[in-house]
Each structure stands twice: as C-alpha cells, then as structure tokens.
Write a protein that holds these residues in place. Structure first.
Motif, PDB file in Angstrom:
ATOM      1  N   HIS A   1       0.838  -1.207   0.000  1.00 52.49           N
ATOM      2  CA  HIS A   1       0.000   0.000   0.000  1.00 52.49           C
ATOM      3  C   HIS A   1       0.872   1.256   0.000  1.00 52.49           C
ATOM      4  CE1 HIS A   1      -3.278   2.726   0.956  1.00 52.49           C
ATOM      5  NE2 HIS A   1      -2.610   3.154   2.020  1.00 52.49           N
TER       6      HIS A   1
ATOM      7  N   GLU B   1       1.029   4.187  -2.835  1.00 51.88           N
ATOM      8  CA  GLU B   1       0.894   5.611  -2.527  1.00 51.88           C
ATOM      9  C   GLU B   1       2.065   6.408  -3.097  1.00 51.88           C
ATOM     10  OE1 GLU B   1       0.485   6.116   1.668  1.00 51.88           O
ATOM     11  OE2 GLU B   1      -1.718   6.001   1.582  1.00 51.88           O
TER      12      GLU B   1
ATOM     13  N   GLN C   1       1.644   6.730  -6.782  1.00 50.91           N
ATOM     14  CA  GLN C   1       0.604   7.732  -7.103  1.00 50.91           C
ATOM     15  C   GLN C   1       1.146   9.144  -6.959  1.00 50.91           C
ATOM     16  OE1 GLN C   1      -2.571   6.677  -4.443  1.00 50.91           O
ATOM     17  NE2 GLN C   1      -3.162   4.866  -5.624  1.00 50.91           N
TER      18      GLN C   1
END
Length: 217
Positions: free
Chosen positions: A133, A137, A140
């Motif tokens: 995760h 992130e 992104q």
C-alpha cells in the motif's frame, strides 16, 4: 444385598467424589501471549504511546523461547502462571483497570520485541502487507508530480533511489513486533476447566444411574 444395590451404591459414592473434585482442583491463572495486535510504528511513536521496547537478543532465554513459540503457535500461547518470562509485565485485569491512562496500560500489558535484521526468527505478526500500500501511494505521488510538472529531476537524472523498496518497507514494519502479555483466568477450553466440567458431568450421570438402580426392585 443384591448385586444391583451394591453397584448402585458404588455409583453414588463415585458421583459424590466426582462432584466435589472441582473444589480440590482449582483453576490457576495463566500467562497469556498474543502477537496479533500489530502496530507498524517506529520506535519513537511506540515509546510515545507507552510501549516498552526490548531487543530480542536482550531478552532472557525464557523470553526468547516464549516469543518464538507464540509466533509458531499462530500468535497465541499460554503457559502456567509459574512458567512466564521475567522480562514481561503480565498485568492482571485489576492492575489494568487501575492504570491512569492508555500509556500506562500499554506499558503494563505489552512488550515490543525489536527483531534483529536478517534473523532466522519466524515471521513477525505485524501488518507487512501495508508495504504494498505504501509503495502504491508513493507511485501515485510520482504520477501526480509528473502530471503537474513538478518533477524537477527524475531518478535517472539524480542517480539516487527516491525511497525504500517494498522489501525494505516490510523490514521496517516487521522490525518492532508488538506482543500483548497478561495474567488471566484460563478460557473455557483450557484443560483444567474441561477436566472440572467433565468431573461434574460424570458425577451427575453416575448419580442418576446409581439412583435409578437403587430404585429398582
């Protein structure tokens, strides 16, 4: 006296012995270990919350043994009250209820094991899946930066990596393994409770059968 009556009397005596057995077989408290809570924080954040951190190699031999056995047993492990580790606080429910705040409760009921790097210990019970995760992130943010034109220098231009890899994230998260420890009464499936329950059930059955046989002509 008939054989039925003799057998019936023996059953009644046996039933009385079984029914009073629980009074002579008390259920002793146990030391409970649970590595499931999970935190993923660093040392500073953990200490701020009241957690006591101790390096695995600084644990007593018994402390190391119990930590490993807890991991190997699916994250839960209990031992008799006399067989705990001197490193662990093992607070009772009463002691926890008297704690003034959550930092004190954490210090009384948790121990954080700082695991050595590249050890052969069983995997830590920490949320290492968060690593993926965190990587998503970061990706992104890279994409958002490229779209907004704020990327002034790429990794290839700078010649340096812009952050830890997924595996490095996992190692960071697993470094501090939080283990809950406490003194508590054993659960309903504990052998001591099962034996007491079995004695009562056996006593009731023996008393019923004995009473029935004695009532027969």
């Amino acid at each position: 006296m008939s054989r039925h009556a003799t057998f019936a009397n023996l059953l009644v005596v046996l039933s009385l012995a079984l029914l009073i057995t629980p009074a002579f077989v008390p259920v002793e408290p146990v030391k409970y270990h649970n590595t499931h809570p999970g935190n993923g924080g660093n040392a500073t954040a953990l200490e701020r919350e009241g957690y006591q951190i101790i390096a695995y190699e600084n644990l007593s031999d018994r402390g190391q043994e119990l930590y490993v056995k807890t991991l190997e047993n699916g994250g839960r492990y209990t031992v008799p009250a006399s067989e705990g580790a001197p490193d662990f606080p093992y607070a009772t429910g009463e002691e926890l209820s008297e704690a003034s705040d959550h930092q004190e409760r954490n210090s009384l009921s948790y121990i954080v094991i700082e695991r050595p790097a590249n050890s052969t210990l069983p995997p830590a019970d920490e949320p290492t899946h968060i690593a993926e995760h965190l990587e998503r992130e970061r990706e992104q943010r890279r994409e958002a930066g490229r779209d907004s034109g704020s990327d002034s220098q790429s990794d290839s231009e700078s010649g340096t990596d812009d952050g830890p890899t997924v595996e490095e994230y996992r190692q960071q998260i697993a470094k501090y393994d939080v283990m809950q420890v406490r003194t508590q009464e054993p659960g309903a499936t504990h052998p001591a409770r099962l034996s007491r329950f079995g004695a009562v059930v056996g006593g009731v059955i023996a008393l019923g059968v004995g009473g029935y046989l004695r009532s027969k002509p």
